[in-house]
Design a protein around this motif. Structure first.
Motif, PDB file in Angstrom:
ATOM      1  N   ASN A   1      24.162  87.210  40.144  1.00 27.70           N
ATOM      2  CA  ASN A   1      25.120  88.206  40.644  1.00 27.70           C
ATOM      3  C   ASN A   1      25.207  88.187  42.170  1.00 27.70           C
ATOM      4  O   ASN A   1      24.271  88.571  42.859  1.00 27.70           O
ATOM      5  N   ARG A   2      26.325  87.669  42.657  1.00 27.15           N
ATOM      6  CA  ARG A   2      26.697  87.810  44.058  1.00 27.15           C
ATOM      7  C   ARG A   2      28.118  88.376  44.075  1.00 27.15           C
ATOM      8  O   ARG A   2      29.002  87.856  44.734  1.00 27.15           O
TER       9      ARG A   2
ATOM     10  N   GLU B   1      19.551  81.169  41.898  1.00 26.78           N
ATOM     11  CA  GLU B   1      19.259  82.324  42.751  1.00 26.78           C
ATOM     12  C   GLU B   1      18.634  81.877  44.067  1.00 26.78           C
ATOM     13  O   GLU B   1      18.965  82.399  45.134  1.00 26.78           O
TER      14      GLU B   1
ATOM     15  N   PRO C   1      22.624  82.236  49.085  1.00 26.77           N
ATOM     16  CA  PRO C   1      22.242  83.324  50.001  1.00 26.77           C
ATOM     17  C   PRO C   1      22.762  84.667  49.500  1.00 26.77           C
ATOM     18  O   PRO C   1      23.819  84.748  48.872  1.00 26.77           O
ATOM     19  N   GLN C   2      22.013  85.718  49.772  1.00 25.35           N
ATOM     20  CA  GLN C   2      22.452  87.058  49.387  1.00 25.35           C
ATOM     21  C   GLN C   2      23.755  87.429  50.092  1.00 25.35           C
ATOM     22  O   GLN C   2      24.558  88.189  49.571  1.00 25.35           O
ATOM     23  N   THR C   3      23.972  86.858  51.301  1.00 29.21           N
ATOM     24  CA  THR C   3      25.182  87.175  52.066  1.00 29.21           C
ATOM     25  C   THR C   3      26.449  86.607  51.430  1.00 29.21           C
ATOM     26  O   THR C   3      27.553  86.920  51.875  1.00 29.21           O
TER      27      THR C   3
ATOM     28  N   SER D   1      27.828  87.375  48.757  1.00 33.53           N
ATOM     29  CA  SER D   1      28.656  88.454  48.207  1.00 33.53           C
ATOM     30  C   SER D   1      29.561  89.066  49.272  1.00 33.53           C
ATOM     31  O   SER D   1      30.726  89.380  49.006  1.00 33.53           O
ATOM     32  N   THR D   2      29.062  89.202  50.511  1.00 34.03           N
ATOM     33  CA  THR D   2      29.895  89.787  51.563  1.00 34.03           C
ATOM     34  C   THR D   2      31.009  88.829  51.972  1.00 34.03           C
ATOM     35  O   THR D   2      32.120  89.253  52.291  1.00 34.03           O
TER      36      THR D   2
ATOM     37  N   ARG E   1      24.327  81.553  55.358  1.00 33.00           N
ATOM     38  CA  ARG E   1      23.447  82.733  55.411  1.00 33.00           C
ATOM     39  C   ARG E   1      23.719  83.620  56.626  1.00 33.00           C
ATOM     40  O   ARG E   1      22.877  84.416  57.033  1.00 33.00           O
TER      41      ARG E   1
END
Length: 483
Positions: A136-137, A162, A166-168, A170-171, A207
Motif C-alpha cells: 500500500n502506497r 515493500e 519508498p514510503q514517499t 504515495s505523496t 525518496r
C-alpha cells in the motif's frame, strides 16, 4: 563472411502469457460490503474493504473483540445475528468466514443468486475472487496473487517489494493526480508527456519529498527537451541471463521508442523493454546474412533525428568487440547525443559460472581479450603472439570457434605448454549453456565445435581451478587430471 544487406527484422509485439487469475482493481467507495462472521480473519477483511471506502455491514451473533473494536471506531456496523440470503442482496461483494463446507457452499450459492461477488475465507473452492497480498502506497496499490497455490510466496514477494518502494511514493502519486490535468493542458501527446512522466517517476523513486515546484520544473524541462533531436543509448545486454542487466540498462529499455538489437540478445532481456517500443533485429553474425554496419548507423541517425530515444542493444558489453566506437563516431558526427550503459561481458559471465578469478595471483598477472577472427574470417595477423603465449596471462578469445585449431597451434609454437587448461563455452549464462574442459594441445587437435550458439574460449592456468557449481551442482573439479 557474407555482407549482403539484410533488411532489419521487426520483432513481434510481446504477447501476454496465460493468467491463472485476472488482476483487477475494484472501486468500493460508498458501496455496500457484507461480511458474515465475527472472527479475527473476518475482521481483517472487513477493515480492508472499509479502507477502500466501502460501507461494511457485519452479520455475526457473537463478534470477537477485534471486530467489536472496529465497530467502536466507526469503521463498520455489526448486526448481531447470523446472515441470511436476503442480507446479501445489494452487496457489491460478500465475504464469509464459514464454519464448515456446508455453510461455505450455501453462502456461495446465495451470493451467486443475487449477483454479488463472493469470497469464503481460507476455502478457495468456494471463492469467486481471492484477496492477495497488498503493498500500500495509495493511490499506488500493488496486489499480489498466487491463485491460492502458495500464499507464503505472495507474502515473501510483498516484503521484497515493500523494501524496494519508498514510503514517499504515495505523496508523489497523490501529486500526480493533482497535476494530471495541467500536464494534459501544457504538454503535447507523445514525446513531451512521456518524457515528463519518466522524469517524474524517477523523482518518485528517489525518496525525496514531493512538491509542486519540482513538478513545474519538470513540465518546463519536458517542453524544452521535446524540441531537441532524439538521442541514442548504447546498452550492454550481458551474455544472456536477464538478471545480469544493470538497473540503468533496465531504465533505458523502459524509456526507449526504438530498440535496435543484436540477434544474440536473449528473449528474456527483450521482455523487459517498454512494450510500446518499436523493436528491430539488426544482428551481425559471422558467416551469416547480416545488416551492414553502415545500415545500422543510418537507422540510428534517422530515428534519433526524428526525435526518438533509440536504444542500441548489444550482447555482452558494447565496448568489447561490439563496434560501439564506430557507432559513437557516426552519431557524434551527426550531432546526436549518445551515452553508453556498460554490460557484463561474456568473459565475466564465464568466470562467475566457473568460480575462477581471471587474475588469480598464483596463476596470472594479466588478462587479455582478443578476437578470434579478422574481417575475412581468418586468424588475425597483427596479434602480439609472444605476449598471448605468456603462461602468466589469462587469454579469453571471442568469436574464435572457426579459428580455434590454428590459434591453439600458434600459441604452442610460441612456447605455451600444450597442457595449459582450456575451457570452451557455448551460450554462457543461457539455459542451453555448455562448457567443455580440455587442454591447449587437445584444442589444437580437435578445435572448438562451431555450433549456432556463440563460443568463448578461455586459456590459462586459472582455469585449472574451474568449478561448475554456480547453479547448484555439486562442486566438480574439471581439471583434476591436469598438471
Amino acid at each position: 563472411m557474407d555482407t549482403t544487406f539484410r533488411k532489419p527484422a521487426e520483432a513481434a509485439p510481446a504477447r501476454m502469457g496465460p493468467l491463472a487469475v485476472l488482476p483487477v482493481f475494484l472501486t468500493l467507495e460508498g458501496r455496500r460490503v457484507l461480511v458474515a462472521g465475527g472472527s479475527d480473519a473476518a475482521a481483517w477483511k472487513a477493515e480492508l474493504t472499509a479502507a477502500a471506502g466501502a460501507r461494511v455491514e457485519v452479520f455475526a451473533a457473537g463478534p470477537g473483540q477485534v471486530m467489536a473494536k472496529l465497530e467502536e471506531a466507526g469503521t463498520l456496523r455489526i448486526i448481531r445475528r447470523n446472515w441470511t440470503e436476503a442480507d446479501i442482496d445489494g452487496a457489491a461483494i460478500a465475504i464469509c468466514d464459514a464454519e464448515d463446507e456446508a455453510e461455505a457452499a450455501a453462502f456461495a450459492a446465495a451470493a451467486c443468486t443475487v449477483g454479488a461477488r463472493w469470497n469464503v475465507i481460507d476455502k478457495p473452492d468456494f471463492c469467486d475472487f481471492q484477496f492477495g497480498s497488498i503493498v500500500n502506497r495509495s493511490p499506488v496499490v500493488i496486489g499480489i496473487s498466487t491463485a491460492g497455490a502458495a500464499p507464503i510466496i505472495g507474502q515473501n514477494l510483498r516484503r521484497r517489494i515493500e523494501a524496494m518502494l519508498p514510503q514517499t511514493l504515495s505523496t508523489w502519486a497523490a501529486l500526480a493526480l493533482r497535476i494530471r490535468q495541467r500536464t494534459l493542458d501544457l504538454l503535447k501527446p507523445g514525446a513531451e508527456r512521456r518524457l515528463f512522466w519518466e522524469r517524474f517517476s524517477d523523482l518518485a523513486f528517489s525518496r525525496t519529498v514531493a512538491d509542486e515546484a519540482s513538478a513545474e520544473a519538470l513540465i518546463m524541462a519536458a517542453q524544452a527537451s521535446a524540441k531537441a533531436p532524439g538521442h541514442v543509448t548504447i546498452v550492454g545486454a550481458g551474455p544472456g541471463d536477464a538478471e545480469y542487466l544493470t538497473i540503468k540498462a533496465m531504465r533505458a529499455l523502459q524509456a526507449a521508442d526504438v530498440i535496435l538489437f543484436d540477434d544474440l540478445v536473449s528473449t528474456e532481456v527483450l521482455e523487459l523493454a517498454r512494450r510500446e517500443a518499436k523493436r528491430m533485429m539488426v544482428g551481425k553474425r559471422g558467416g551469416k546474412l547480416s545488416c551492414r554496419q553502415d545500415d545500422i548507423n543510418a537507422l540510428m541517425v534517422r530515428a534519433a533525428l526524428a526525435g526518438k530515444h533509440v536504444v542500441r542493444l548489444k550482447s555482452g558489453d558494447p565496448m568489447i568487440f561490439g563496434r560501439a566506437g564506430e557507432e559513437i563516431a557516426e552519431l557524434s558526427a551527426a550531432g546526436i547525443p549518445v551515452d553508453v550503459v556498460p554490460g557484463i561481458s561474456a568473459a565475466f559471465g564465464l568466470a562467475a559460472r566457473l568460480g575462477v578469478s581471471l587474475t588469480h595471483r598464483d596463476h596470472a598477472q594479466s588478462v587479455r581479450f582478443v578476437t578470434g577472427h579478422a574481417r575475412d574470417g581468418s586468424l588475425p595477423k597483427n596479434l602480439d603472439w609472444k605476449g598471448l603465449a605468456d603462461p602468466a596471462t589469462t587469454l579469453v578469445v571471442y568469436m574464435g570457434a572457426g579459428t580455434s585449431r590454428l590459434l591453439a597451434s600458434r600459441l604452442i609454437a610460441e612456447g605455451l605448454s600444450g597442457g595449459t587448461p582450456v575451457v570452451v563455452a557455448e551460450a554462457v549464462s543461457r539455459p542451453e549453456e555448455a562448457i567443455r574442459a580440455m587442454t591447449l594441445g587437445a584444442l589444437a587437435e580437435q578445435g572448438a565445435a562451431l555450433g549456432a550458439a556463440p563460443v568463448l574460449i578461455g586459456i590459462g592456468r586459472c582455469f585449472a581451478e574451474a568449478r561448475a557449481a554456480s547453479r547448484g551442482e555439486a562442486a566438480l573439479q574439471i581439471f583434476s587430471h591436469c598438471a
